[in-house]
Design a protein around this motif. Sequence first.
Motif, PDB file in Angstrom:
ATOM      1  N   TYR A  82       1.856  10.579  11.968  1.00 36.64           N
ATOM      2  CA  TYR A  82       1.273  11.813  12.484  1.00 36.64           C
ATOM      3  C   TYR A  82       2.241  12.521  13.430  1.00 36.64           C
ATOM      4  O   TYR A  82       2.500  13.711  13.282  1.00 36.64           O
ATOM      5  N   PHE A  83       2.793  11.793  14.394  1.00 38.03           N
ATOM      6  CA  PHE A  83       3.698  12.422  15.351  1.00 38.03           C
ATOM      7  C   PHE A  83       5.017  12.835  14.710  1.00 38.03           C
ATOM      8  O   PHE A  83       5.615  13.820  15.111  1.00 38.03           O
ATOM      9  N   PHE A  84       5.464  12.111  13.694  1.00 38.82           N
ATOM     10  CA  PHE A  84       6.671  12.503  12.979  1.00 38.82           C
ATOM     11  C   PHE A  84       6.463  13.862  12.309  1.00 38.82           C
ATOM     12  O   PHE A  84       7.324  14.740  12.396  1.00 38.82           O
ATOM     13  N   THR A 114       0.839  -1.209   0.000  1.00 37.40           N
ATOM     14  CA  THR A 114       0.000   0.000   0.000  1.00 37.40           C
ATOM     15  C   THR A 114       0.868   1.250   0.000  1.00 37.40           C
ATOM     16  O   THR A 114       0.578   2.210  -0.716  1.00 37.40           O
ATOM     17  N   TRP A 115       1.923   1.249   0.776  1.00 37.75           N
ATOM     18  CA  TRP A 115       2.793   2.426   0.821  1.00 37.75           C
ATOM     19  C   TRP A 115       3.457   2.656  -0.539  1.00 37.75           C
ATOM     20  O   TRP A 115       3.511   3.790  -1.017  1.00 37.75           O
ATOM     21  N   ILE A 152      -3.120   1.564  13.024  1.00 41.31           N
ATOM     22  CA  ILE A 152      -3.130   2.603  14.055  1.00 41.31           C
ATOM     23  C   ILE A 152      -1.699   2.982  14.432  1.00 41.31           C
ATOM     24  O   ILE A 152      -1.369   4.161  14.546  1.00 41.31           O
ATOM     25  N   TYR A 153      -0.845   1.996  14.594  1.00 42.26           N
ATOM     26  CA  TYR A 153       0.553   2.241  14.956  1.00 42.26           C
ATOM     27  C   TYR A 153       1.253   3.085  13.899  1.00 42.26           C
ATOM     28  O   TYR A 153       1.883   4.098  14.214  1.00 42.26           O
ATOM     29  N   PHE A 154       1.153   2.675  12.627  1.00 43.73           N
ATOM     30  CA  PHE A 154       1.813   3.421  11.556  1.00 43.73           C
ATOM     31  C   PHE A 154       1.201   4.811  11.384  1.00 43.73           C
ATOM     32  O   PHE A 154       1.898   5.775  11.083  1.00 43.73           O
ATOM     33  N   PHE A 155      -0.099   4.948  11.593  1.00 42.01           N
ATOM     34  CA  PHE A 155      -0.739   6.251  11.486  1.00 42.01           C
ATOM     35  C   PHE A 155      -0.181   7.198  12.540  1.00 42.01           C
ATOM     36  O   PHE A 155       0.153   8.339  12.236  1.00 42.01           O
ATOM     37  N   ILE A 199      -4.369  -7.871  13.770  1.00 42.28           N
ATOM     38  CA  ILE A 199      -3.015  -7.347  13.598  1.00 42.28           C
ATOM     39  C   ILE A 199      -2.995  -6.185  12.606  1.00 42.28           C
ATOM     40  O   ILE A 199      -2.320  -5.181  12.833  1.00 42.28           O
ATOM     41  N   ARG A 200      -3.746  -6.288  11.517  1.00 43.79           N
ATOM     42  CA  ARG A 200      -3.756  -5.184  10.535  1.00 43.79           C
ATOM     43  C   ARG A 200      -4.330  -3.919  11.136  1.00 43.79           C
ATOM     44  O   ARG A 200      -3.855  -2.817  10.848  1.00 43.79           O
ATOM     45  N   GLN A 201      -5.345  -4.038  11.987  1.00 43.80           N
ATOM     46  CA  GLN A 201      -5.903  -2.848  12.623  1.00 43.80           C
ATOM     47  C   GLN A 201      -4.889  -2.204  13.565  1.00 43.80           C
ATOM     48  O   GLN A 201      -4.722  -0.984  13.565  1.00 43.80           O
TER      49      GLN A 201
END
Length: 184
Positions: A167-169, A26-27, A160-163, A154-156
């Motif tokens: 976002y914080f980056f 996806t990325w 959330i983790y990658f989002f 796991i995908r959910q």
Amino acid sequence: MSTMFADTILIVFISICTALLAEGITWVLVYRTDKYKRLKAEVEKQSKKLEKKKETITESAGRQQKKKIERQEEKLKNNNRDLSMVRMKSMFAIGFCFTALMGMFNSIFDGRVVAKLPFVPLSYIQGLSHRNLLGEDYTDCSFIFLYILCTMSIRQVMFIYFFYIYYFFHIFVSEWSMIQVVIM
């Protein structure tokens, strides 16, 4: 029992790997493309613009203002459709990869009990949870059922983790650039 535990751990590991593969595809195919970035920025800009116009409009607004809002909504709808089309390419690639992987893993785990469920599944789920297993013990779990449960959860969590990392980056980078401007 130890082979069942090893199979369960292996299936969780497979789920993590396939979830990472899906996020990577996806990325590569969507999130890093200029078209996606441009469309996403356009949708955000149009959404804010439309929201502002809707806030300022009064009930006695003329037909012309209402037509402008309708045109803005139509543009926003078209851009959202284009954004969905950009994402569709990734969904087809992921679907193809998962179909190939599913066939391979199904042949490996065919007829093997990979876990013991602490409950008897509902009757319409038993076909999936007890797929290709011998016997009438419906607490036995097949590969496909455990894989689907693991992958969905796991995908959910990964999304959330990658989002939040993304976002914080971006917040950190924007704050850091503001601090550097103030210092200089």
